[in-house]
Design a protein around this motif. Sequence first.
Motif, PDB file in Angstrom:
ATOM      1  N   ARG A 210       0.810  -1.210   0.000  1.00 16.10           N
ATOM      2  CA  ARG A 210       0.000   0.000   0.000  1.00 16.10           C
ATOM      3  C   ARG A 210       0.846   1.264   0.000  1.00 16.10           C
ATOM      4  O   ARG A 210       0.384   2.339   0.366  1.00 16.10           O
ATOM      5  CB  ARG A 210      -0.952  -0.005   1.203  1.00 16.10           C
ATOM      6  N   GLY A 211       2.116   1.132  -0.377  1.00 10.50           N
ATOM      7  CA  GLY A 211       2.970   2.302  -0.527  1.00 10.50           C
ATOM      8  C   GLY A 211       3.529   2.854   0.761  1.00 10.50           C
ATOM      9  O   GLY A 211       4.140   3.921   0.768  1.00 10.50           O
TER      10      GLY A 211
ATOM     11  N   LYS B 199       2.891 -11.711  -0.485  1.00 13.27           N
ATOM     12  CA  LYS B 199       2.967 -10.291  -0.842  1.00 13.27           C
ATOM     13  C   LYS B 199       1.953 -10.008  -1.933  1.00 13.27           C
ATOM     14  O   LYS B 199       1.981 -10.624  -3.000  1.00 13.27           O
ATOM     15  CB  LYS B 199       4.374  -9.959  -1.339  1.00 13.27           C
ATOM     16  N   VAL B 200       1.025  -9.074  -1.665  1.00 18.19           N
ATOM     17  CA  VAL B 200      -0.057  -8.761  -2.599  1.00 18.19           C
ATOM     18  C   VAL B 200       0.227  -7.414  -3.252  1.00 18.19           C
ATOM     19  O   VAL B 200       0.450  -6.408  -2.567  1.00 18.19           O
ATOM     20  CB  VAL B 200      -1.418  -8.706  -1.878  1.00 18.19           C
ATOM     21  N   LEU B 201       0.198  -7.400  -4.580  1.00 14.61           N
ATOM     22  CA  LEU B 201       0.400  -6.170  -5.349  1.00 14.61           C
ATOM     23  C   LEU B 201      -0.867  -5.836  -6.122  1.00 14.61           C
ATOM     24  O   LEU B 201      -1.550  -6.726  -6.637  1.00 14.61           O
ATOM     25  CB  LEU B 201       1.567  -6.327  -6.323  1.00 14.61           C
TER      26      LEU B 201
ATOM     27  N   ALA C  28       2.209  -1.214  10.950  1.00 13.22           N
ATOM     28  CA  ALA C  28       1.621  -2.410  11.547  1.00 13.22           C
ATOM     29  C   ALA C  28       0.663  -3.078  10.573  1.00 13.22           C
ATOM     30  O   ALA C  28       0.090  -2.418   9.699  1.00 13.22           O
ATOM     31  CB  ALA C  28       0.889  -2.033  12.834  1.00 13.22           C
ATOM     32  N   PRO C  29       0.460  -4.392  10.698  1.00 16.06           N
ATOM     33  CA  PRO C  29      -0.491  -5.083   9.824  1.00 16.06           C
ATOM     34  C   PRO C  29      -1.893  -4.510   9.989  1.00 16.06           C
ATOM     35  O   PRO C  29      -2.310  -4.149  11.089  1.00 16.06           O
ATOM     36  CB  PRO C  29      -0.428  -6.538  10.309  1.00 16.06           C
ATOM     37  N   THR C  30      -2.624  -4.438   8.888  1.00 18.03           N
ATOM     38  CA  THR C  30      -3.994  -3.951   8.936  1.00 18.03           C
ATOM     39  C   THR C  30      -4.928  -5.069   9.401  1.00 18.03           C
ATOM     40  O   THR C  30      -4.549  -6.245   9.443  1.00 18.03           O
ATOM     41  CB  THR C  30      -4.443  -3.459   7.559  1.00 18.03           C
TER      42      THR C  30
END
Length: 325
Positions: free
Chosen positions: A99-100, A182-184, A104-106
């Motif tokens: 997310r750029g 890893k999600v892009l 911390a993890p969402t």
Amino acid sequence: MSQLSFSPDVLARVAPDISLDRHIAEGLRPCLREFDEFKPLKTTLGALNTSDGIPVVGSSIVKSGSTTVFCGISVGTVERDTTNTSKYASIYPVVEVSRGRSGAPTDEEMILSESLYESVLHSRIIPRESLRVTPGVAVINDRGTGHQSVSIYYPDINPDEYEILDKQRMVNHEMVLTAHLKVLSRDGPLFDICHKALVEALLNVRLPRMYINDTVDIRVPVRSRGNFGHLNSQQQLNIDANAEISKPLELETANIGLSSSFGVVNQSVLLAQLEGDAEETAATSRMNIITTKDKLQGFSLSGNIDRNMIKKAIELSQLRAELAP
């Protein structure tokens, strides 16, 4: 006041529900897919090597629409929990959505990681016995030449040498699998594509051999003074870097299903695999179904959905699983 007008892409951001209603009224979706049409999945295997110095034992890259997921699996060991009578294990996923920025993890990432763990566990894909460590033994050889060499003996590869060494013992350890995803370019709910990436990486896993590093001469055997079944300070489990003798992870492939997600708009329109802000905002009721071509492996539902719509979603999921490569 003059009437305001917006282009379709601006209207989708300003008033996503109005934009989606207009498309549905015309029998279309904003992404131009059919209501029951899924995005194609493209999978690439074995493309990742190492991550921060940690060997990757299995990997996959899955692309669906504009979204790409990289999945790498690493391995560690823990002492075997003898009180755990479960015949199946799971994998510990960590999902990171690009997310750029760092931080911390969402909530979405943590919920998705937990859902993937539960899905693998309850689908009974990974037998615990397939993760059990049967170690070899590394010993120093010195035949009077002044040059020392290290040999590693394994019970299934070198049974005679292993027995002569009197090293036949039970080491009460098992491997633990960790997956980093890893999600892009996130565009819509992520469980389907992350589940696919995780499963494909598991199918690609090759478990390394492990050995006990007994740094003693072969002619002077030293027995462990530790408790039977455990390692003392002179014995440590090490990963054998020889990939040629690694073993594929034994999986219950018949239990591996395909995940399909659905959203319901206006309590009357079933949409397969939501895409874009408009569909995600308007679909207040959702389903996720994991199925093989003939067996339901997982089902989750949020909101109020008609029984006939649930039945239709299950049929679409089974058909998709049957046609999947």
